[in-house]
Scaffold this motif. Sequence first.
Motif, mmCIF file in Angstrom:
data_model
loop_
_atom_site.group_PDB
_atom_site.id
_atom_site.type_symbol
_atom_site.label_atom_id
_atom_site.label_comp_id
_atom_site.label_asym_id
_atom_site.label_seq_id
_atom_site.Cartn_x
_atom_site.Cartn_y
_atom_site.Cartn_z
ATOM 1 N N PRO A 1 14.312 30.486 27.509
ATOM 2 C CA PRO A 1 15.071 31.877 27.324
ATOM 3 C C PRO A 1 15.914 32.402 28.120
ATOM 4 O O PRO A 1 17.319 33.079 28.125
ATOM 5 C CB PRO A 1 14.768 32.943 27.988
ATOM 6 N N THR B 1 23.734 24.502 21.522
ATOM 7 C CA THR B 1 23.007 24.958 22.532
ATOM 8 C C THR B 1 21.154 24.502 22.616
ATOM 9 O O THR B 1 20.864 24.539 23.611
ATOM 10 C CB THR B 1 22.877 25.797 20.408
ATOM 11 N N GLY C 1 22.576 33.918 16.374
ATOM 12 C CA GLY C 1 22.786 33.830 18.389
ATOM 13 C C GLY C 1 23.368 34.435 18.655
ATOM 14 O O GLY C 1 22.165 35.081 19.638
ATOM 15 N N ARG D 1 18.858 30.310 28.277
ATOM 16 C CA ARG D 1 19.910 30.319 27.303
ATOM 17 C C ARG D 1 20.639 31.124 27.050
ATOM 18 O O ARG D 1 22.083 31.158 27.258
ATOM 19 C CB ARG D 1 19.851 28.966 26.382
ATOM 20 N N LEU D 2 19.918 32.113 27.357
ATOM 21 C CA LEU D 2 20.914 33.540 26.410
ATOM 22 C C LEU D 2 21.519 34.300 27.257
ATOM 23 O O LEU D 2 21.985 35.014 27.307
ATOM 24 C CB LEU D 2 19.216 34.517 25.989
ATOM 25 N N ASP E 1 19.491 24.963 25.838
ATOM 26 C CA ASP E 1 18.231 25.481 26.370
ATOM 27 C C ASP E 1 17.698 24.761 27.287
ATOM 28 O O ASP E 1 16.287 25.143 28.192
ATOM 29 C CB ASP E 1 17.546 25.545 24.985
ATOM 30 N N GLU F 1 21.162 37.256 19.712
ATOM 31 C CA GLU F 1 20.308 37.132 20.933
ATOM 32 C C GLU F 1 21.029 36.985 22.055
ATOM 33 O O GLU F 1 20.361 37.324 23.145
ATOM 34 C CB GLU F 1 19.581 35.836 20.715
ATOM 35 N N HIS F 2 22.161 36.086 22.635
ATOM 36 C CA HIS F 2 23.255 36.150 23.621
ATOM 37 C C HIS F 2 23.124 37.310 24.322
ATOM 38 O O HIS F 2 24.396 38.007 23.615
ATOM 39 C CB HIS F 2 23.667 34.877 23.176
ATOM 40 N N THR F 3 23.631 37.157 25.720
ATOM 41 C CA THR F 3 23.377 38.828 26.727
ATOM 42 C C THR F 3 24.868 38.205 27.196
ATOM 43 O O THR F 3 25.507 39.385 27.890
ATOM 44 C CB THR F 3 22.819 39.159 27.149
#
Length: 234
Positions: free
Chosen positions: A166, A83, A198, A168-169, A87, A201-203
């Motif tokens: 962000p 992760t 997480g 990374r998301l 990032d 948060e991740h899309t």
Amino acid sequence: MSTQIVLVPGFWLGAWAWDDVAPMLAARGYAVAALTLPGLEPNSRGRGEVTLDDHARAIADALDRGVDRRVLVLHSGAALPGTIVLDRHPDLVDHVIFVDTAPVPDGFAMNAELEGAEFPLSAAWETEMADGSMRELTDEQLSTFRDRAVPQPGGTVRDPVVLLDPARLAVPGTVICTAFSSTDYRSYAAQGVGFLAGLLEHTALDLVDLPTGHWPMWSRPAELVELIARAAGR
């Protein structure tokens, strides 16, 4: 189009953990790199000085800037340094695959209270057996695991993840759910289980099921390869 697949094992393991998986991926035409992270070499010295940041740098260094696509495969505890790589280098990972694990949130540590320079497999063996994570492993595989396991550097267990970008998301990813179902993964995340936070948060994550134990590279290698290849082609 050239595609690299970087395989990162979880706690106590080296590149050998992927010995059943890597050749099958290579046979499909992928450039495969299986990693042994710092401090997890059998005869490593200075294991107590290895940090989570060292592991993140090693993963980032393994990503080949010269290929068209890079697919990062993270098993179990490798999600923490992985992760961090997402990032720091969201542009270098075209697809991330979490194998019975998930992206972690900012500030997460596996065990901030851990004492000592190392975290050996023996300290977790009985819990792992009782929790069913060793499901479908043969006696020979269990014996090999115990014989070849290397103590996890303590710093990689204690250090918190620091995340800043962000971007990374939005990195496309797949979560391969093995010891628990994808339904359970979503439910536990919603209930506030820190290791799965997480997921909220991740899309751009797809969750897929591969019912087995926590070590599908040994219990279901062919099925795992099929899911990795399918995700890598997206």
